[in-house]
Design an enzyme around this catalytic site. Structure first.
Site, mmCIF file in Angstrom:
data_model
loop_
_atom_site.group_PDB
_atom_site.id
_atom_site.type_symbol
_atom_site.label_atom_id
_atom_site.label_comp_id
_atom_site.label_asym_id
_atom_site.label_seq_id
_atom_site.Cartn_x
_atom_site.Cartn_y
_atom_site.Cartn_z
ATOM 1 N N GLU A 82 -0.366 -1.879 -13.091
ATOM 2 C CA GLU A 82 -1.032 -1.378 -11.875
ATOM 3 C C GLU A 82 -0.064 -1.000 -10.761
ATOM 4 O O GLU A 82 -0.364 -1.172 -9.592
ATOM 5 C CB GLU A 82 -2.090 -2.379 -11.373
ATOM 6 N N HIS A 105 -3.966 -10.851 -8.905
ATOM 7 C CA HIS A 105 -3.731 -11.633 -10.127
ATOM 8 C C HIS A 105 -2.563 -12.588 -9.871
ATOM 9 O O HIS A 105 -1.715 -12.320 -9.021
ATOM 10 C CB HIS A 105 -3.327 -10.712 -11.281
#
Lengths: 409, 409
Positions: free
Chosen positions: A49, A272
């Site tokens: 990402e 995360h």
């Protein structure tokens, strides 16, 4: 290579959640990630990402001294989001784009535009050939009604197949990434069963971090707690998996996750948690059971389970393809009718104009939009049907081969 | 395996030109192909352009006794067109779809809709592991102004990379297919240089068939002679390539092509000639130079040449992407303006209507169509740019690795 002491390798894995204009305090977090990678001096950093190439370039600039080798994988409309920083030379790279990756019309999720893929890097460390895979599978937006499950299962299958077919020349296989699957999910069982990859969390001698190795936790201020409601303590969806091949044995000495905030900082690196594995690699006897897939009735079961999921989606995709085909035909018919009426009135035939011109042209506009969109969707679902059929056939072949192996054991 | 005598293998390769409703006497020719495969009893038949699954099923039904194993690869909107018939068990299959494959708006060529790919089959024959690849690259419609050259070069590069990454576990590598490239073309030199594959025509002990092994010849009644004008004798674009790995040596004993008409028939099997190679495989010393790529200055030159081609297209694709982006923005602006005018007139503000309603709504229709199409093309060219950038970067890395190897030799 002298195997006494064994080669120790520290691997960092993180889904960075770095979407321009959308992710919170992105630039600050990218800066933090760069600083930490630079200070800690891992051997390998696998990032997902990192959607903007500018962010990658910023990281690359900062990390050149510590990680002289890096690679950014490009695919899809907005990229794959993967980049890898390595202390050791990257000899070769290869990218495999998953054949299915959500739906273009689900703009609110946007997965289709990402070109989700698995990237392979071949890295030589002290004479040992590492095949390092980095990936990010389709997200799970709603666990109860998971519209993306069949596509994610196909991705897990393609990932497993890709690893098996491309790792024959490797001494060690490493896979890091956000798999968007819980440890017991069908896709993970399929991937691990088919490839024989081991889970660094399950095998680690020492573990430190969030309970049960969770990588999405409520303590993280960027996590949307509503999404974690069914799992109030968190979920584990980011993994470092590994296996040794050709007489190399890999062991996970320790696994660490961040715990909501980055060490010594007030905010986390991402929504995360980062996963940091310390692996040791030594030359040994042929690693039993870890060099290939674990052929057993459980593997047959999970391939069967996956095949059923693929079949169910195949049926639904066929229906969607057909209904879009019908819609496109209707829109085309309407346009032809209107064109015929227009022509007849231009030719001056004595036909009364049934609609006012304005409504008629608005209707044409609508019909054109419907025609173009439903044609696009017809093409999309036709491709989806073919890929599902292909996967189902591949799974059938795999099951046959598995059963042959089992019966000859 | 006892290698005395060596294993002999007869491989049949044909681009079948079986497009429903378009290809001439398709059903008769499919019947002929089935009869010949059945009578001749080859070990492997690699077919391309079998676009209709019904044709595959017809062949499968006819050939079940002689070729108990077969596979049909599915991809894209109208399929990959590949199918393989084998006398020996197919253990596994894998498909890699090329990232670039022409342009969706070139409807007259239709390549984009085919989902061109390379299919891998793993076949075990007398204990020897064969990795059999079947492919069909992007067509060349005009050699002088070949708009598809950069995409075909990317496909050749991806094909070479795919073979190198997936063939490490093989004893013998076989590639059959319509590569749409002449023997001296850049893409062929790249493919053969990178993989070390040998050309069965160049290496055959005996050859029988069309002059210079041509597979598109004017003597074939289905060939469009206009397309062959610059090459009045014909061209060679269908190949069977091979190499031995891990102590296996492969030799081409004989190569045969059909010569315009099928043996004993009045019409050809297809607009292409079939290629039939008889290969012998024996266990030997490590096959020097054939087990990997032939690292040398020529390989560096051809990778450089390919990279230049990719770069040139990258520049053009960026321009096309940007111009489509501008077009979409203009169309959107026009639509917004019209919406504003429409709203103001609905609200009853005293603004004079500058256009008659009918022209205005026709303009909206046009703007909507332009918006949708240019948005679609913007997305397409954005993906193209990313893939070209990725390939260019991969080639840069490959060149670096090649130069390192060369300088250490």
């Amino acid at each position: 290579m002298d195997t006494d002491p064994p080669l120790q390798l520290r691997v960092f894995d993180l889904n960075c959640w770095a979407i321009r204009y959308l992710s919170k305090v992105r630039q600050e977090r990218i800066g933090m990630i760069g600083d930490t990678l630079s200070q800690e001096g891992f051997d390998l950093a696998l990032l997902q990402e990192v959607w903007s190439e500018r962010d990658y370039c910023e990281l690359k600039q900062k990390l050149t001294a510590c990680y002289p080798y890096s690679h950014y994988f490009k695919s899809g409309v907005i990229g794959s989001g993967f980049c890898v920083f390595s202390r050791y030379p990257i000899l070769d790279t290869f990218l495999y784009q998953y054949s299915l990756n959500g739906y273009p019309y689900m703009l609110q999720h946007g997965d289709w535009f990402c070109g989700k893929a698995v990237g392979l890097l071949i890295i030589k460390i002290c004479g040992i050939i590492f095949h390092v895979y980095v990936t990010h599978l389709l997200a799970e937006y709603c666990r109860d009604k998971d519209a993306y499950l069949p596509h994610r299962v196909v991705q897990a299958w393609e990932l497993a197949q890709f690893i098996q077919h491309t790792s024959k020349g490797a001494d060690v296989v490493l896979l890091g990434g956000d798999l968007n699957m819980h440890p017991g999910d069908m896709g993970i069982r399929l991937l691990r069963g088919w490839t024989g990859l081991r889970d660094s969390f399950a095998d680690a001698d020492r573990f430190e971090g969030c309970e049960d190795g969770y990588t999405l936790v409520p303590a993280n201020c960027f996590t949307v707690n509503k999404e974690l409601q069914p799992f109030p303590l968190g979920i584990r969806i980011d993994y470092i998996l590994y296996k040794g091949l050709s007489r190399f044995v890999v062991k996970c000495d320790s696994l660490v996750t961040t715990t909501g905030t980055a060490p010594g900082k007030s905010i986390p690196y991402s929504d995360h948690e980062a996963v940091i594995a310390t692996l040791s690699v030594r030359r040994g006897e042929e690693a039993k059971g870890s060099s290939g897939s674990n052929v057993g009735p459980e593997l047959v079961d999970v391939v069967n389970e996956a095949r059923t999921e693929v079949r169910a989606r195949l049926h639904a995709a066929e229906c969607q393809r057909d209904s879009n085909g019908r819609m496109a035909s209707l829109a085309l018919l309407l346009l032809l009718l209107q064109a015929a009426m227009g022509l007849s009135s231009l030719a001056g035939w004595d036909t009364p104009q049934p609609f006012p011109k304005f409504s008629s042209s608005l209707l044409s506009l609508l019909a054109t939009v419907v025609l173009l969109l439903s044609m696009g969707l017809y093409i999309f679902h036709t491709i989806e049907v073919r890929m599902l059929q292909g996967t189902e056939e591949q799974m059938r072949l795999a099951l046959q081969a598995l059963q042959d192996k089992l019966s000859s054991m």
